[in-house]
Design an enzyme around this catalytic site. Structure first.
Site, PDB file in Angstrom:
ATOM      1  CD  GLN A 265      -2.602  -1.863  -0.031  1.00 55.36           C
ATOM      2  OE1 GLN A 265      -2.669  -0.610  -0.052  1.00 55.36           O
ATOM      3  NE2 GLN A 265      -2.275  -2.662  -0.005  1.00 55.36           N
ATOM      4  N   GLY A 266       0.809   2.481  -0.809  1.00 55.69           N
ATOM      5  CA  GLY A 266       1.267   3.498  -1.285  1.00 55.69           C
ATOM      6  C   GLY A 266       1.762   3.834  -2.135  1.00 55.69           C
ATOM      7  CB  CYS A 267       3.292   1.109  -4.641  1.00 59.02           C
ATOM      8  SG  CYS A 267       4.548   1.382  -3.303  1.00 59.02           S
ATOM      9  CB  ALA A 268       1.524   5.774  -7.634  1.00 57.36           C
ATOM     10  CB  SER A 269       3.321   0.937  -9.620  1.00 58.11           C
ATOM     11  OG  SER A 269       3.749   2.304 -10.484  1.00 58.11           O
TER      12      SER A 269
END
Length: 136
Positions: free
Chosen positions: A48-52
């Site tokens: 969680q917390g990744c744009a990808s």
């Protein structure tokens, strides 16, 4: 306290003059990494917390940390490969002592990644640290 594999990446980066060459090298590192089997691309392994989309699957053997990882973005897949080089093979207790920001800073990544990519990289490091701590 970087691994030999990470030191190899750092040495390569010293010889690459501009960021575009380094960027291409990170992508090549990602391409060289074995793909994560689709059966492991599940919500429980998603960072969680990744744009990808990013998945990290911890693999602990003999008290040493390793992981498999993948992403749907080539540069992020390369960042996963860089983190693999930084952490793979370390004793579980040492994973949390790695100063990832300083080690990654040696590569100049902090200066050239977008804020979203930087946040995603921090989220991956945090996930790695949590996984190792929960198994130590």
């Amino acid at each position: 306290m970087a691994t030999e594999a990470f030191e190899d990446i750092a040495e390569t980066f010293e010889f690459l003059d501009d960021w575009e060459d380094r960027y291409r090298h990170v992508i090549e590192l990602g391409k060289a990494m074995p793909p994560l089997d689709d059966s492991f691309k599940v919500p429980a392994l998603k960072v969680q917390g990744c744009a990808s989309q990013v998945w990290l699957r911890p693999v602990i053997e003999g008290g040493r940390f390793d992981f498999q990882g993948d992403s749907d973005a080539m540069i992020v897949r390369g960042l996963v490969a860089v983190l693999h080089a930084l952490y793979s093979g370390l004793p579980l207790a040492e994973v949390g002592t790695v100063d990832a920001a300083a080690e990654l800073g040696r590569l100049g990544l902090d200066e050239h990644l977008s804020s979203q990519r930087s946040n995603g990289l921090r989220a991956m490091v945090q996930r790695i640290r949590e996984e190792a701590a929960s198994r130590a």
